[in-house]
Design a protein around this motif. Structure first.
Motif, PDB file in Angstrom:
ATOM      1  N   LEU A  27       0.770 -15.807  14.184  1.00 44.95           N
ATOM      2  CA  LEU A  27      -0.060 -14.232  15.468  1.00 44.95           C
ATOM      3  C   LEU A  27       1.343 -13.953  16.339  1.00 44.95           C
ATOM      4  O   LEU A  27       1.413 -13.216  17.040  1.00 44.95           O
ATOM      5  N   ALA A  28       1.149 -16.087  16.911  1.00 48.07           N
ATOM      6  CA  ALA A  28       2.453 -15.491  18.339  1.00 48.07           C
ATOM      7  C   ALA A  28       3.608 -14.598  17.609  1.00 48.07           C
ATOM      8  O   ALA A  28       4.581 -14.483  18.158  1.00 48.07           O
ATOM      9  N   LYS A  29       4.015 -15.360  16.776  1.00 45.18           N
ATOM     10  CA  LYS A  29       5.754 -15.014  16.050  1.00 45.18           C
ATOM     11  C   LYS A  29       5.550 -13.650  15.812  1.00 45.18           C
ATOM     12  O   LYS A  29       6.625 -13.229  15.858  1.00 45.18           O
ATOM     13  N   LEU A  30       3.936 -13.191  15.460  1.00 46.42           N
ATOM     14  CA  LEU A  30       4.592 -10.878  15.351  1.00 46.42           C
ATOM     15  C   LEU A  30       4.597 -11.468  16.367  1.00 46.42           C
ATOM     16  O   LEU A  30       5.378  -9.719  16.070  1.00 46.42           O
ATOM     17  N   THR A  31       4.396 -10.960  17.597  1.00 46.11           N
ATOM     18  CA  THR A  31       4.616 -10.461  18.371  1.00 46.11           C
ATOM     19  C   THR A  31       6.289  -9.870  18.285  1.00 46.11           C
ATOM     20  O   THR A  31       6.045  -8.517  19.268  1.00 46.11           O
ATOM     21  N   ASP A  32       7.083 -10.476  17.758  1.00 43.65           N
ATOM     22  CA  ASP A  32       8.517  -9.798  18.158  1.00 43.65           C
ATOM     23  C   ASP A  32       8.131  -8.498  16.944  1.00 43.65           C
ATOM     24  O   ASP A  32       9.761  -7.513  16.919  1.00 43.65           O
ATOM     25  N   ASN A  33       7.620  -8.796  16.262  1.00 47.56           N
ATOM     26  CA  ASN A  33       8.313  -7.623  15.072  1.00 47.56           C
ATOM     27  C   ASN A  33       5.967  -6.218  15.092  1.00 47.56           C
ATOM     28  O   ASN A  33       6.612  -5.023  14.758  1.00 47.56           O
ATOM     29  N   ILE A  34       5.689  -6.688  15.510  1.00 41.36           N
ATOM     30  CA  ILE A  34       4.124  -5.960  15.238  1.00 41.36           C
ATOM     31  C   ILE A  34       4.524  -4.912  16.958  1.00 41.36           C
ATOM     32  O   ILE A  34       4.735  -5.198  18.159  1.00 41.36           O
ATOM     33  N   GLN A  35       4.156  -3.741  16.850  1.00 43.90           N
ATOM     34  CA  GLN A  35       4.276  -2.364  17.404  1.00 43.90           C
ATOM     35  C   GLN A  35       3.998  -1.896  18.114  1.00 43.90           C
ATOM     36  O   GLN A  35       3.132  -1.207  19.125  1.00 43.90           O
ATOM     37  N   VAL A  36       2.114  -2.068  17.442  1.00 40.64           N
ATOM     38  CA  VAL A  36       1.191  -1.524  17.828  1.00 40.64           C
ATOM     39  C   VAL A  36       0.310  -1.817  19.224  1.00 40.64           C
ATOM     40  O   VAL A  36       0.076  -3.158  18.804  1.00 40.64           O
ATOM     41  N   PRO A  37      -0.190  -1.351  19.966  1.00 41.70           N
ATOM     42  CA  PRO A  37      -0.449  -1.493  21.319  1.00 41.70           C
ATOM     43  C   PRO A  37      -1.331  -2.393  21.302  1.00 41.70           C
ATOM     44  O   PRO A  37      -1.448  -3.384  21.024  1.00 41.70           O
ATOM     45  N   MET A  38      -2.649  -1.999  20.247  1.00 44.92           N
ATOM     46  CA  MET A  38      -3.765  -2.289  20.606  1.00 44.92           C
ATOM     47  C   MET A  38      -3.450  -4.245  19.646  1.00 44.92           C
ATOM     48  O   MET A  38      -4.182  -4.886  20.233  1.00 44.92           O
ATOM     49  N   ALA A  39      -2.578  -3.771  18.229  1.00 45.06           N
ATOM     50  CA  ALA A  39      -2.811  -4.907  18.185  1.00 45.06           C
ATOM     51  C   ALA A  39      -1.958  -6.416  19.334  1.00 45.06           C
ATOM     52  O   ALA A  39      -2.298  -7.598  19.509  1.00 45.06           O
ATOM     53  N   ARG A  40      -0.417  -5.435  19.776  1.00 46.61           N
ATOM     54  CA  ARG A  40       0.320  -6.780  20.488  1.00 46.61           C
ATOM     55  C   ARG A  40      -1.192  -7.557  21.695  1.00 46.61           C
ATOM     56  O   ARG A  40      -0.921  -8.978  21.652  1.00 46.61           O
ATOM     57  N   ALA A  41      -2.066  -6.178  22.446  1.00 50.14           N
ATOM     58  CA  ALA A  41      -2.656  -7.305  23.208  1.00 50.14           C
ATOM     59  C   ALA A  41      -3.663  -7.764  22.834  1.00 50.14           C
ATOM     60  O   ALA A  41      -4.035  -9.437  23.506  1.00 50.14           O
ATOM     61  N   SER A  42      -4.303  -7.375  21.122  1.00 54.29           N
ATOM     62  CA  SER A  42      -5.188  -9.089  20.486  1.00 54.29           C
ATOM     63  C   SER A  42      -4.681 -10.158  21.188  1.00 54.29           C
ATOM     64  O   SER A  42      -4.731 -10.952  21.589  1.00 54.29           O
ATOM     65  N   ILE A  43      -3.091  -9.804  20.373  1.00 56.74           N
ATOM     66  CA  ILE A  43      -2.329 -11.303  19.776  1.00 56.74           C
ATOM     67  C   ILE A  43      -2.456 -11.753  21.560  1.00 56.74           C
ATOM     68  O   ILE A  43      -2.778 -13.589  21.915  1.00 56.74           O
ATOM     69  N   LEU A  44      -1.931 -11.651  22.648  1.00 54.70           N
ATOM     70  CA  LEU A  44      -1.724 -11.376  23.821  1.00 54.70           C
ATOM     71  C   LEU A  44      -3.307 -12.981  24.566  1.00 54.70           C
ATOM     72  O   LEU A  44      -3.363 -13.720  24.984  1.00 54.70           O
ATOM     73  N   TRP A  45      -3.869 -11.454  24.299  1.00 57.27           N
ATOM     74  CA  TRP A  45      -5.622 -12.206  24.607  1.00 57.27           C
ATOM     75  C   TRP A  45      -5.525 -13.230  24.323  1.00 57.27           C
ATOM     76  O   TRP A  45      -5.960 -13.992  25.032  1.00 57.27           O
TER      77      TRP A  45
END
Lengths: 1084, 387
Positions: free
Chosen positions: A488-506
């Protein structure tokens, strides 16, 4: 009705673009719309004699209404045509009238007389349509006329007119809710109707006017159950939902014994499936399954309801099927609920709106009773052609149905759904997978892997949704899933949907100890792009920074400070606040804040995993199939479904005591025709028979029952018929005896009150056929000096405690005491009458009423509370016609209590009365104790405020409360006054015009002698006789109790029998009603 | 309380119930028109929805089609009909037989006659149907040719997966009747194999008891067309799927072209021909256009809605119809990962796929000999092939 303006507005709006099309249509009136002068043209057309022109004009006007144009200025011209011969013109005038009457009240009154004439038409359809339109005209002035019309129509010969009366009730109620009590009376009367035509409509009126008066249903319950299958579809829906509520208050929960099983739902539903296999409808199955517990025995009435509604699952109307389904869901034992699944699944073939509603309900049911729909799992598979809202609901159901055994197939289905083109649906599917994963531990890993695969999906929405769901799943067992977090951490480079980014960070922040190397790197990246992120992501960046600072401050201290400084100057104040707050918490300040020592606890507290559950979880507290359930919010007018009672209320209240109870079954075999007629008793002998609707026989019975439940005359007629039937058959010795007694009674009464023998002859049948009448009662009769029978016959059905079982009212007209099966013990009767006498004595001192002029007590005894309904406490009341000692405006009412139970009744008193405005009650002193078999009398005063509205109050004992009501006949609302002939004439001279009501009548032969006339009049109304010069004129005078208005009554009788009755009174309502009552008394 | 009215349409996915602060709007969407009812208080939503559908059925019955211009043209009749159907928000006369007695449906012939003779659309005799115990039948019906036709129509709902195996399949059947008989006939209809019928729902005229005990349909029929019965064939019986579809749809990552090929063939048809076959499929958004050649029939592709439809006609078992060609995809875009589903329509005459057979039809109560006819047909319901 009131919604009319709303819809016409929106119609007006939508018709806009289509305007040119209207021009083509000659009927639309489109060309006239801009030119208001052209209305003159319409007026002219309406004024002509040609029907075709009138019709043309009306068509244009209706088209104008349809387009939301105001046509109210044509009102006078239109109203004139209300009496038009042409039916189509008439109908269109009705449409117009109903639409505009509220705006033009005065003019609308012009049309009323036409309808009043229509109400008297010999053709039932014309009577019905007159009533229908009359009741649709919302003009408050005509409320009394409407009330009168409804009352009359309610006892019309034709069931169709009675049906229309039932329809008119809610209309009147919405116009003037003060009429409630009177309307309830009409409802009560109509509820006793035995025709299928009326049943649905009256229950609808009941639901609208007085849904809380569940007591009115008792006596009609079995009849309604038995009639149900033959009622038209719309009525069925209303009746079923009413009966659902009723059953919830009256029967015990059939599932109470299963409560232990419920702790283990899995087991419970397997059990119920077994039962299902055995076939529905066996209490035995339930009973044998639970041998250890006290067997639950279902009330036979409860069973009757379930049995009689079941065939309706086969109805073609989705509404009926749904109604039965909710009834079964709420009322049936678990083992039987299964039968509704098949029918509901069938509805899924219907229109998409129907599907939508049904699926919502299935979703709720499937949470509670999963086993029920499992066999139909495949019926909920989704087709690409379904609308999205249906897809999502089906998905909900599938998720609810998923269990250990079927999860592989369900997941395979879900896999195909993910490839759908409908992205909302795909997102919902991913959530559904998440829910399956949480619910079924076995497949959690499979689901998680599947979701991780979805992370490489090209569609960003899919990925984002997956991340959110994965986050929730990971929270359950984070330790084993370090790999996934890394991914998931790797995905932060690609995913732009805010909710998803926020979820990964959390996730990274929360489980930073599982990914100690990656986490700081992610923070570094995020810090770089911080300013460009969405707010929700920024908040999570701060969160991540704080958590990292606490766990790994060496590497991330600077980064954190950098992020916090950036946040400090953010545009969003939420973020600024959060940054400030976080800084204070984690960075130890000079004072060494106590908070920062606990920062770790604050940020890294173990968090419980979220529970993924259905949004339908809590919906079942709404009644299924209701609008409120669909919206998951209380709709206006929603009636809570009551909880089951702890202990069953007395089931005997539903008993309809038919004297010929036992004979019914024989009679049925002998004469099948009469079946629906006796449907109540059928409930006992074989309720299923009524389901067989042989139309031939039905038509017979219909006409029969209609004549039976028609007006007074037909009552006595059919009674006589009954009587003949009985004699044909030969009665049992007991009833023969009572018949004889009845005859004896007749003779005695003839002696007591001379000259009325003829008048009562028609009642002989009913008298003697009331086989339960006892000799004690006869003696009581003598002691009490009862009224002429004809009088009592027209007293309004008195109180709710006798919810008008037709049989009773028909056969026991003569009997003012309740039809009792057990003999009333003699001592009680003596004491009662003694008490009455004594009280009479003490009070007559203050009374100036000479017994000569008022030789009779007021009304004969009326039942206030039936022995059965009162659980052994029987209460009757009489109007003593003596002034009430406390307050001269009050009518004094003698209340007779008798205790026929075997325990003493304690603490009898009046509980909080719920009274209409103006009416007040002087309660009787509390009766401390009433021993078994004893009786007592109390006096209470009621100020009826010169209206015939019923006084409702509670009769409380120590343990129970009974709702009772006393409704006075109009004649009891006055007290006699004395005046000379001259005074009388003078007063009469003042009360002419509007205050004078005259009615012509023909006195029957039996009623020509002075004595009889005087007696009949004084029996009807509490008036004093005024001496009079001429022999053929009778004068009576009185004053109403509350306002003291004079009531003067003159009867001018010719020797030929023709007579004219005149009543002069300021109170016109009282006058009108009095005339009616007196005429009825005299002509019978 | 509630009234149905038509309203302009925006989207197709409107929820049937919309709450507003004081009212609730319940709508049904049919014939591209929204019929909206406004309610103020709690009412079973299906009650309203069912009623609205009944209104639409009635309009269709009256006007032949139920479209916006037709309703606008006949607004007066619409008002008259609604007036009869509702009283203060409670349904009154919803049987089309009664309504037609009250208000005659407008036909061209009648309009002409009316203008000449000056008579009206509103029936001048009073409706007796409402009063009768068989409210669905008019009294005094007279025909010179007495005939009763029954159509047994079965629909197959199925989902077939990629590999051609059946995921779910069920048969739903109806018996539609057209009865034109004089007087008050009492009919009984019996089946050779009534056990097949699993879940039935009847027209109110059918005597339920008789069915329960003897599995015989006994009824006094309404006059004209009506649906006597709808049923579901029990799930235990394996459903014979009469057609198969072979498909190969592939997108290549590199090129902007995709290959498309489908073939339709018969399977378990009990020797009958499959007619009226149409294939429709919703293509993914990425598909710009398709160039296809059918071996028979005609095909269209709408580049806006991305709907492909192929009107095949009859299937000739010797020469299976097929549709082949290429799809052009959006250049540069990655290949769509969703697969289109194929919806199939077909008809098979003189066959009830479940094997249901009517045994006999008898008439009682009237003297004459009616002409009786029974027709069987199998159709595709929601027949879907996933790819």
């Amino acid at each position: 009705m009131s919604a009319a303006p709303a819809y016409s507005d929106d119609k007006g709006g939508s018709a806009g673009p289509g305007e040119p099309e209207y021009g083509h249509d000659p009927a639309s009136g489109g060309i006239f719309s801009s030119d208001y002068k052209r209305h003159d043209d319409l007026k002219e057309m309406l004024d002509t004699n040609k029907d075709s022109l009138k019709l043309e004009a009306m068509k244009r006007i209706v088209a104008m209404i349809a387009r939301g144009k105001n046509a109210s200025d044509l009102f006078p011209a239109v109203v004139k045509n209300v009496a038009c011969k042409n039916i189509e013109v008439k109908k269109l005038v009705y449409v117009y009238l109903v639409r505009y009457a509220e705006e033009q009240q005065d003019l609308a009154l012009l049309s009323i007389s036409t309808f009043q004439r229509g109400l008297k038409d010999p053709n039932q359809l014309i009577r019905a349509s007159a009533l229908r339109v009359l009741s649709s005209i919302r003009v408050p002035i005509i409320v009394p006329i409407m009330m009168l019309a409804i009352k009359e129509a309610a006892s019309d010969m034709s069931p169709y007119v009675r049906k229309t009366a039932a329809h008119a009730i809610p209309k009147l109620y919405s116009l003037d809710s003060d009429q409630k009590d009177q309307l309830i009376e009409v409802i009560e009367k109509l509820l006793a109707d035995k025709t299928t035509l009326v049943a649905g409509s009256v229950v609808m009126a009941f639901e609208e006017v007085c849904p809380e008066r569940i007591d009115l249903i008792h006596k009609n319950y079995r009849k309604l159950c038995n009639l149900l299958i033959d009622v038209e579809e719309w009525g069925q829906v209303v009746i079923i939902s009413m009966l659902t509520r009723y059953a919830r208050t009256q029967f015990l929960s059939p599932t109470q014994n299963e409560s232990l099983l419920e702790e283990n739902p899995e087991k419970a539903f397997y059990g119920s499936e077994e039962d299902e296999a055995k076939g529905p409808g066996s209490e035995e199955a339930t009973a044998t399954a639970l041998p250890a517990r006290k067997p639950y025995v279902m009330d036979p009435d409860h069973r009757l309801l379930l049995r009689n509604t079941k065939p309706l699952l086969q109805s073609r109307s989705a509404a009926v099927v749904m109604a039965v389904a909710q009834l079964y869901f709420h009322l049936a034992p678990k083992a039987e609920v299964g039968v509704i699944a098949k029918a509901l699944v069938r509805l899924l073939r219907s229109h998409s709106e129907v599907q939508y509603v049904v699926l919502q309900n299935v979703a709720t049911m499937s949470i509670k009773r999963r086993g029920m729909f499992e066999p139909y799992l495949k019926s909920f598979y989704i087709r690409s052609t379904d609308p999205t809202q249906i897809k999502i609901l089906k998905l909900e159901v599938l998720t609810n149905l998923a269990n250990e055994t079927n999860i592989p197939t369900v997941l395979r289905e879900f896999q195909t759904y993910i490839r759908s083109m409908d992205k909302d649906f795909v997102a919902a599917t991913i959530q559904a997978i998440g829910r399956c994963a949480t619910n079924i531990g076995r497949v959690r890993d499979t689901c998680l892997n599947g979701l991780v695969q979805l992370l490489s999906n090209r569609d960003e929405l899919v990925v984002a949704e997956s991340v959110v769901v994965i986050k929730k799943l990971l929270q359950m067992q984070p330790a084993q899933h370090g790999e996934i977090i890394k991914h998931l951490a790797k995905l932060t480079d690609n995913i732009q949907v805010p909710m998803a980014r926020a979820s990964i960070l959390w996730l990274i922040g929360e489980y930073c100890e599982h990914v100690p190397r990656i986490a700081p790197d992610v923070l570094r990246k995020m810090a770089k792009s911080f300013t460009a992120e969405e707010d929700i992501v920024k908040l999570q960046v701060i969160n991540l920074a704080a958590k990292l600072y606490l766990t790994n401050s060496k590497q991330t201290k600077l980064l954190t400070q950098y992020v916090l400084s950036l946040a400090k100057y953010d545009q969003n104040y939420d973020i600024r606040d959060r940054a400030r707050f976080t800084r204070q918490l984690i960075v130890p300040s000079e004072q060494g804040g106590a908070l920062s020592r606990h920062a770790k606890k604050l940020f890294l507290a173990p968090k419980p995993a979220p529970v993924l559950e259905s949004s339908f979880k809590d919906r079942d507290h709404f009644q299924l199939g209701s609008l409120s359930h669909l919206l998951n919010a209380k709709a206006t007018g929603y009636q809570e479904l009551p909880d089951w009672p702890e202990e069953a209320p007395d089931p005997s209240v539903r008993n309809v005591e038919v004297p010929e109870w036992t004979k019914c079954s024989n009679r049925e075999k002998r004469k099948e025709k009469e079946k629906p007629f006796y449907s109540d008793s059928e409930g006992e002998s074989g309720p299923t028979e009524s389901a067989d609707s042989d139309p031939g026989s039905e038509s017979e019975s219909d006409s029969k029952s209609s004549s039976e439940s028609g007006s007074g005359e037909s009552n006595s007629e059919s009674d006589n018929e009954d009587q003949e039937d009985d004699e044909e058959k030969g009665r049992s010795s007991e009833s023969e005896q009572s018949e004889e007694e009845g005859k004896k009674k007749m003779k005695k009464r003839k002696k007591v009150s001379e000259g009325q023998g003829e008048g009562t002859s028609s009642d002989e049948g009913s008298d003697s056929s009331s086989s339960s009448s006892e000799s004690e009662m006869t003696s009581e009769t003598e002691e009490e000096q009862v009224e002429p029978a004809s009088w009592r016959k027209k007293t309004p059905p008195s109180s709710k405690s006798a919810p008008a079982a037709k049989e009773i009212s028909l056969l026991d007209l003569e009997d003012f005491t309740p039809p009792s099966v057990q003999p009333v013990s003699p001592p009680m009767v003596v004491s009662t009458s003694l008490a009455t006498d004594l009280e009479g004595l003490t009070l007559t001192d203050s009374s100036l009423v000479p017994s000569l002029l008022s030789p009779v007590l007021g009304v004969g005894r009326q039942e206030l509370l039936h022995r059965v309904a009162g659980e052994g406490l029987a209460v009757d009341y009489t109007f003593s016609r003596q002034p009430f000692s406390g307050d001269p405006h009050m009518v004094s009412v003698h209340i007779h209590f008798s205790n026929s139970s075997d325990t003493p009744i304690k603490g009898l008193h009046v509980g909080t009365p719920k009274l209409p405005a103006g009416i007040s009650i002087q309660e009787f002193p509390e009766i401390e104790s009433l021993a078994p078999g004893e009786s007592a009398t109390a006096i209470m005063g009621i100020n009826f405020c010169d209206s015939t509205q019923a006084a409702n109050f509670q009769l409380c004992t120590q343990t129970r409360q009974f709702y009772v009501s006393i409704q006075p006949p109009v004649g009891e609302l006055m007290a006699p006054v004395f005046m000379s002939e001259n005074e009388f004439k003078k007063e009469q001279g003042k009360l002419t015009g509007m205050n004078e009501i005259t009615e012509k009548l023909t006195l029957p032969d039996t009623c020509r002698s002075d004595h009889v006339v005087v007696q009949k009049v004084t029996a009807t109304a509490n008036l004093g006789r005024v001496p009079c010069g001429t022999s053929d004129e009778y004068r009576f005078a009185g004053r109403t109790l509350t306002s003291g208005s004079l009531v003067l009554l003159t009867l001018d009788a010719q020797p030929t029998g023709a007579a004219q009755l005149t009543v002069n009174s300021e109170k016109m309502v009282i006058g009108t009603m009095l005339v009616k009552d007196v005429v009825q008394a005299l002509t019978q | 309380m509630l009234r149905g009215e038509e309203r302009a349409t925006e989207a197709e996915n409107v929820p049937p119930v919309i709450p507003t602060p004081h009212h609730y709007l319940l709508s049904v969407y049919r014939h591209k028109i929204f019929f909206v009812a406004v309610v103020q208080t709690e009412v079973p939503p299906l009650f309203v929805i069912e009623f609205l559908h009944r209104v639409v059925d009635t309009f269709q019955d009256y006007f032949g089609v139920c479209s916006e211009p037709v309703i606008k043209d006949n607004v007066v009749v619409v008002y008259e009909v609604l007036e009869e159907m509702l009283d203060n928000g409670f349904p009154l006369a919803t049987e089309s037989n009664i309504l037609k007695e009250l208000i005659k449906p407008p036909t061209i012939l009648r309009t002409v006659v009316n203008t000449i003779t000056g008579s009206t659309n509103v029936g001048d005799q009073l409706p007796t149907g409402q009063l009768s115990v068989v409210p669905w039948r008019r009294t005094g019906v007279k025909y010179t040719n007495n005939e009763a036709y029954f159509d047994v129509i079965e629909e197959i709902d199925a989902i077939i997966d990629k590999s051609g195996s059946t995921i779910t399949a069920e048969i739903q059947g109806v018996i539609d009747a057209c009865v034109k008989l004089t007087g008050m006939p009492d009919l009984t209809l019996s089946f050779m194999n009534p056990r097949l019928l699993d879940d039935v729902s009847f027209h109110p005229c059918v005597r339920f008891k008789r069915w329960e005990s003897e599995r015989i349909l006994s009824f006094i029929p309404p006059d004209g067309n009506f649906r006597l019965l709808s049923y579901h064939v029990s799930a235990q019986n394996l459903v014979a799927i009469p057609v198969y579809v072979k498909h190969s749809i592939s997108f290549r990552d590199s090129s902007s072209l995709g290959r498309f090929e489908i073939t339709v063939g018969p399977k378990q048809t009990m020797g009958k021909t499959i007619e009226g076959v149409t294939v429709t499929s919703q293509m993914p958004k990425g598909v710009l256009n398709m160039s296809l050649t059918p071996s028979q029939g005609t095909h269209t592709f709408d580049p806006v809605t991305k709907m492909l439809s192929w009107d095949v006609g009859k299937i000739n078992p010797q020469k299976l119809p097929s549709l082949k060609g290429t799809m052009s995809l959006q250049a540069g875009a990655s290949k769509p990962d969703e697969n289109p589903t194929i919806n199939l329509q077909f008809k098979i005459q003189q066959l009830a796929i479940s094997g249901l057979k009517v045994n006999r039809l008898d008439m009682y109560g009237e003297k004459y000999k009616p002409f009786k006819g029974i027709k069987y047909m199998t159709k595709a319901g929601k027949f879907q092939v996933r790819t």
